[in-house]
Scaffold this motif. Structure first.
Motif, mmCIF file in Angstrom:
data_model
loop_
_atom_site.group_PDB
_atom_site.id
_atom_site.type_symbol
_atom_site.label_atom_id
_atom_site.label_comp_id
_atom_site.label_asym_id
_atom_site.label_seq_id
_atom_site.Cartn_x
_atom_site.Cartn_y
_atom_site.Cartn_z
ATOM 1 N N ASN A 26 0.844 -1.194 0.000
ATOM 2 C CA ASN A 26 0.000 0.000 0.000
ATOM 3 C C ASN A 26 0.882 1.247 0.000
ATOM 4 O O ASN A 26 1.774 1.379 0.856
ATOM 5 N N PHE A 93 -3.258 4.935 8.087
ATOM 6 C CA PHE A 93 -4.208 4.068 7.394
ATOM 7 C C PHE A 93 -3.759 3.808 5.958
ATOM 8 O O PHE A 93 -3.084 4.642 5.346
ATOM 9 N N SER A 94 -4.199 2.682 5.417
ATOM 10 C CA SER A 94 -4.182 2.505 3.961
ATOM 11 C C SER A 94 -5.540 2.923 3.401
ATOM 12 O O SER A 94 -5.651 3.381 2.264
ATOM 13 N N SER A 95 -6.584 2.764 4.212
ATOM 14 C CA SER A 95 -7.929 3.239 3.905
ATOM 15 C C SER A 95 -8.585 3.628 5.221
ATOM 16 O O SER A 95 -8.447 2.909 6.221
ATOM 17 N N LEU A 96 -9.297 4.737 5.221
ATOM 18 C CA LEU A 96 -9.931 5.194 6.453
ATOM 19 C C LEU A 96 -11.050 4.260 6.897
ATOM 20 O O LEU A 96 -11.476 4.299 8.050
ATOM 21 N N LYS A 97 -11.495 3.396 5.986
ATOM 22 C CA LYS A 97 -12.565 2.456 6.318
ATOM 23 C C LYS A 97 -12.029 1.147 6.917
ATOM 24 O O LYS A 97 -12.808 0.268 7.282
ATOM 25 N N SER A 98 -10.708 1.015 6.992
ATOM 26 C CA SER A 98 -10.104 -0.183 7.566
ATOM 27 C C SER A 98 -9.383 0.180 8.862
ATOM 28 O O SER A 98 -9.274 1.348 9.225
ATOM 29 N N ASP A 279 -4.695 11.871 -2.610
ATOM 30 C CA ASP A 279 -4.806 11.780 -1.153
ATOM 31 C C ASP A 279 -6.213 11.407 -0.703
ATOM 32 O O ASP A 279 -6.380 10.613 0.223
ATOM 33 N N LYS A 281 -8.314 9.563 -2.015
ATOM 34 C CA LYS A 281 -8.694 8.167 -2.282
ATOM 35 C C LYS A 281 -8.690 7.351 -0.996
ATOM 36 O O LYS A 281 -9.392 6.335 -0.905
ATOM 37 N N ILE A 282 -7.937 7.793 0.002
ATOM 38 C CA ILE A 282 -7.869 7.066 1.261
ATOM 39 C C ILE A 282 -9.202 7.070 2.007
ATOM 40 O O ILE A 282 -9.435 6.243 2.890
ATOM 41 N N LEU A 283 -10.092 7.970 1.621
ATOM 42 C CA LEU A 283 -11.407 8.064 2.270
ATOM 43 C C LEU A 283 -12.361 6.981 1.784
ATOM 44 O O LEU A 283 -13.385 6.729 2.419
ATOM 45 N N ASN A 284 -12.046 6.358 0.646
ATOM 46 C CA ASN A 284 -12.967 5.381 0.033
ATOM 47 C C ASN A 284 -12.729 3.953 0.507
ATOM 48 O O ASN A 284 -11.661 3.634 1.008
#
Length: 284
Positions: A26, A93-98, A279, A281-284
């Motif tokens: 990532n 994070f790699s993703s804010l949803k994880s 940047d 994109k990390i929110l998705n």
């Protein structure tokens, strides 16, 4: 001076000065090429492959990663690359949803170009003539950005604190806004910035909120970060942003977003420049 120039000042960096940095394949950060000598001291943790830097795969969980980056943080402290005594863990994070990959000291963020987050609150009201008035804080003479103008409340997102709870916390600490009142605030979107520093690349995504405050509300500071509050017409604030650097650089972006949403500023090209497409994109 122009609003667009203010926005561009918050994206002041040269990507050629950095290696992309990866954890578990990532892309999570950027490391300044001039700091490669420090990375090489920790070759058991990092590898440079095809102009990209990777964290070794054996460092494969939250606690191992946190340990490694804390070791590097302590090295930078000893070498006086980081001078501040502030200590606060931020999530990476790699993703804010994880789940977060690790937690690091906030001050280490720019060295690895990690994406951090924050909350900013615009507190506004209307005068007797119906003109929009915005509360502005003047930052303390001590600490970061001394004497700069700021939102009524704002702050970075610490580890293990939700965005909503961080907004509640910052609103109380910085302006004595009650939990009951701040829950009436409305989310209006994000702004992001990338600023090259001596240490590396500072990257933040700010979650922005608007709160219409009662006309008789007077903010008071509880944490020592704000020395004084002003209630100013939005036209005066925009003039200051356009012609001076009295506002902390990221706060100016948040106010520009506020004015776009309120249709005080109508140029659409400003809005498209308020976020870095990679940047967010990390929110998705």
């Amino acid at each position: 001076m122009s609003f667009l120039k203010r926005i561009k000042e918050c994206n002041n960096y040269n990507e050629k000065n950095f290696y992309k940095f990866y954890i578990s394949n990532n892309h999570v950060g950027y490391i300044k090429k001039k700091n490669l000598n420090i990375i090489k001291k920790y070759s058991k943790y990092f590898s440079l492959i095809n102009e990209k830097i990777f964290l070794e795969k054996k460092i494969n969980n939250f606690s191992k990663r946190t340990f490694v980056f804390n070791e590097i943080f302590n090295f930078l402290i000893k070498r006086k690359k980081i001078l501040s005594n502030h200590r606060e863990f931020f999530p990476v994070f790699s993703s804010l949803k994880s789940r977060p990959l690790l937690k690091v000291q906030r001050l280490l963020g720019p060295f690895f170009g990690f994406q951090f987050f924050g909350v900013h609150l615009n507190g506004f009201t209307f005068d007797k003539e119906g003109k929009c008035m915005l509360w502005v804080g003047k930052r303390s003479k001590k600490g970061n950005f001394p004497n700069d103008l700021d939102q009524i409340a704002a702050g970075g997102l610490p580890y293990n604190v939700s965005i909503k709870n961080n907004l509640i916390k910052e609103a109380f600490e910085e302006a004595n806004i009650s939990k009951y009142l701040v829950k009436k605030s409305k989310y209006i979107g994000t702004v992001s910035y990338r600023v090259e520093t001596n240490l590396g690349l500072s990257r933040h995504i700010l979650f922005c909120y608007n709160l219409e405050l009662p006309k008789n509300f007077i903010p008071t500071n509880n944490d020592g970060e704000i020395q004084k509050f002003y209630l100013w017409p939005i036209e005066k604030i925009l003039k200051i942003i356009k012609n001076t650097k009295k506002f902390k650089f990221d706060c100016a972006l948040v106010i520009i977003l506020f004015c776009i949403k309120k249709k005080i500023i109508k140029k659409k090209n400003f809005f498209t420049n308020l976020n870095n497409n990679f940047d967010i994109k990390i929110l998705n």
